[in-house]
Design an enzyme around this catalytic site. Sequence first.
Site, PDB file in Angstrom:
ATOM      1  N   GLU A 220       0.798  -1.223   0.000  1.00  0.00           N
ATOM      2  CA  GLU A 220       0.000   0.000   0.000  1.00  0.00           C
ATOM      3  C   GLU A 220       0.835   1.279   0.000  1.00  0.00           C
ATOM      4  O   GLU A 220       0.793   2.058   0.969  1.00  0.00           O
ATOM      5  CB  GLU A 220      -0.964  -0.001   1.194  1.00  0.00           C
ATOM      6  CG  GLU A 220      -1.941  -1.141   1.164  1.00  0.00           C
ATOM      7  CD  GLU A 220      -3.117  -0.957   2.136  1.00  0.00           C
ATOM      8  OE1 GLU A 220      -3.065  -0.049   2.982  1.00  0.00           O
ATOM      9  OE2 GLU A 220      -4.090  -1.712   2.022  1.00  0.00           O
ATOM     10  N   GLU A 412      -5.101  -8.672   0.293  1.00  0.00           N
ATOM     11  CA  GLU A 412      -5.772  -8.413   1.570  1.00  0.00           C
ATOM     12  C   GLU A 412      -7.243  -8.132   1.348  1.00  0.00           C
ATOM     13  O   GLU A 412      -7.615  -7.414   0.419  1.00  0.00           O
ATOM     14  CB  GLU A 412      -5.223  -7.152   2.280  1.00  0.00           C
ATOM     15  CG  GLU A 412      -3.908  -7.300   2.958  1.00  0.00           C
ATOM     16  CD  GLU A 412      -3.443  -6.012   3.631  1.00  0.00           C
ATOM     17  OE1 GLU A 412      -4.297  -5.183   4.027  1.00  0.00           O
ATOM     18  OE2 GLU A 412      -2.227  -5.835   3.748  1.00  0.00           O
TER      19      GLU A 412
HETATM   20  C1  FCB Z   1      -4.342  -2.455   5.399  1.00  0.00           C
HETATM   21  C2  FCB Z   1      -2.919  -2.666   5.843  1.00  0.00           C
HETATM   22  C3  FCB Z   1      -2.785  -3.732   6.890  1.00  0.00           C
HETATM   23  C4  FCB Z   1      -3.899  -3.643   7.914  1.00  0.00           C
HETATM   24  C5  FCB Z   1      -5.245  -3.640   7.230  1.00  0.00           C
HETATM   25  C6  FCB Z   1      -6.401  -3.638   8.175  1.00  0.00           C
HETATM   26  O1  FCB Z   1      -4.468  -1.181   4.867  1.00  0.00           O
HETATM   27  O2  FCB Z   1      -2.150  -3.030   4.731  1.00  0.00           O
HETATM   28  O3  FCB Z   1      -1.514  -3.630   7.471  1.00  0.00           O
HETATM   29  O4  FCB Z   1      -3.745  -2.522   8.687  1.00  0.00           O
HETATM   30  O5  FCB Z   1      -5.321  -2.493   6.407  1.00  0.00           O
END
Ligand code: FCB
Length: 508
Positions: A220, A412
Amino acid sequence: MRPTRREFAQSAVAAGLAAALPAGLLSSCTVSSNAARTANSAASPVSPAPQFSTSPVISFPQNFFWGASTSSYQIEGAWKNDGKGESIWDRFAHTPGKIKNGDTGDLACDSYHRASEDVALVRAMNLNSYRFSISWPRIQPTGAGATNVKGFDFYSRLVDTLLEARVRPFVTLYHWDLPQALEDAGGWPNRDTASRFADYIEIVAQALGDRVSDWMLFNEPAAFTYHGYLEGIHAPGHQSILDFLRASHTVNRAQGAGFRALKAIRPSARVGTAFSMSACEPASNSDEDRQAAERAHAITNLWFLEPALNGRYPEALAFFPETAMGIKSGDLEKMRAPLDFIGINLYYRTIASVASGFERLAHPQRWLFPVKMVGGQGPKTDIGWEIWPQALYDMVVRITRDFNRPQIEITESGCAYNDAPDPNGVIYDTRRIEYHRQYLQALVRAMVDGADIRGYHAWTLLDNFEWAEGFSQRFGLAYVDFKSQKRTLKESGRWYAKVAAENRVPPA
Ligand code: FCB
């Protein structure tokens, strides 16, 4: 940290403003933030919630990667053990007032000492992919020069344990814990940090590249540049438009340099980045709102992707000031990184509209970037992020269409629900099961419609340190009792284990 995308837009807005300001003013210019990572609840007009729950059983392709994600600072602890250097997150969390309840990642889930327990959880869920990150200062305590053998030993053992368990080690090279010494030398706004990053990658590739084949350069980039350098709610806590712009450009150059460094050592490595993404919908059908949504998309989803794949910044952001960003001749070509896959982290959608006359008056920067970005009005998780599975479908289909059907890994997706053990020690987190079921159902529709999806990684393996929220938000498939460090699979973990074993998502 969710309003990343909307706030990122505001940063772009501010960046536009920066173009109009003398450079000397920029570094001290602060941008106030009224929405921390938790506040994703601004009202907006929305379409009715899509229905997914009636789908039949859905099967996934053979060799699909079922995984869980973690990151070093959020789980490892051992912040100064065995020669590890200080990271910006150590420094930030030790600064009073930065993290909810004064929490720190000093111990976190103590995974540095419990890695085998964590791999046992991965196995218990029948997963064949584990996404974790390497702490740069554990490997190179000052971010340059000498390496720390004990740090390597830790990751080397972890990789071996995973391989023995027939689990793919899926490695993120940078999940936000920059060595503090590099921050002291200027951090990401400093152009040299790109070269330090490439050197670090070379060292890691030499040490682990014989056993690790799948890598992410960054986690990110939009989130850590925005929250860390503009908004200041994450390490290193700067509030500077100029720092944000320069950090963005260094990170884009580092993405190119890191890609080349890794491929030079391991030509067959599969290399991507995990991008934070959010489908940007127009608030209405008006031409103005549609145009606003396109601008929102460029800011939210393309700011670090377009430089890698096309060697340029998104056209919709062409007003960004080149000199303030520190762009030099030859840089654009060097930002290129023909990624082997695109990692997508997606939690929720974004609603975009053209800023009204009043809003423009109230926020002069919107004259330069006249887009308002808010969350939708769907149901929310405990952290306040909207549940909107259709956003995953829309995003994946758009990336598939616009970038010539790239390989995609969902790196994710997940939800914070703070369900506690019942008197028998069982954690009935049925809302988490429903979340993943719906997002997976949306994903499979995208696959049917042509997307090349290689894996899905739930955020996260176990409850952990959620950045500025400390330990107040539980995203895990396994419950962690932070006093005893005991791990217990939640009901969602048991459900996910079945999904992975059967390679299909059962109906509700
Ligand atoms: C994302 C992050 C991760 C965690 C999730 C909930 O943005 O990459 O580290 O904080 O959110």
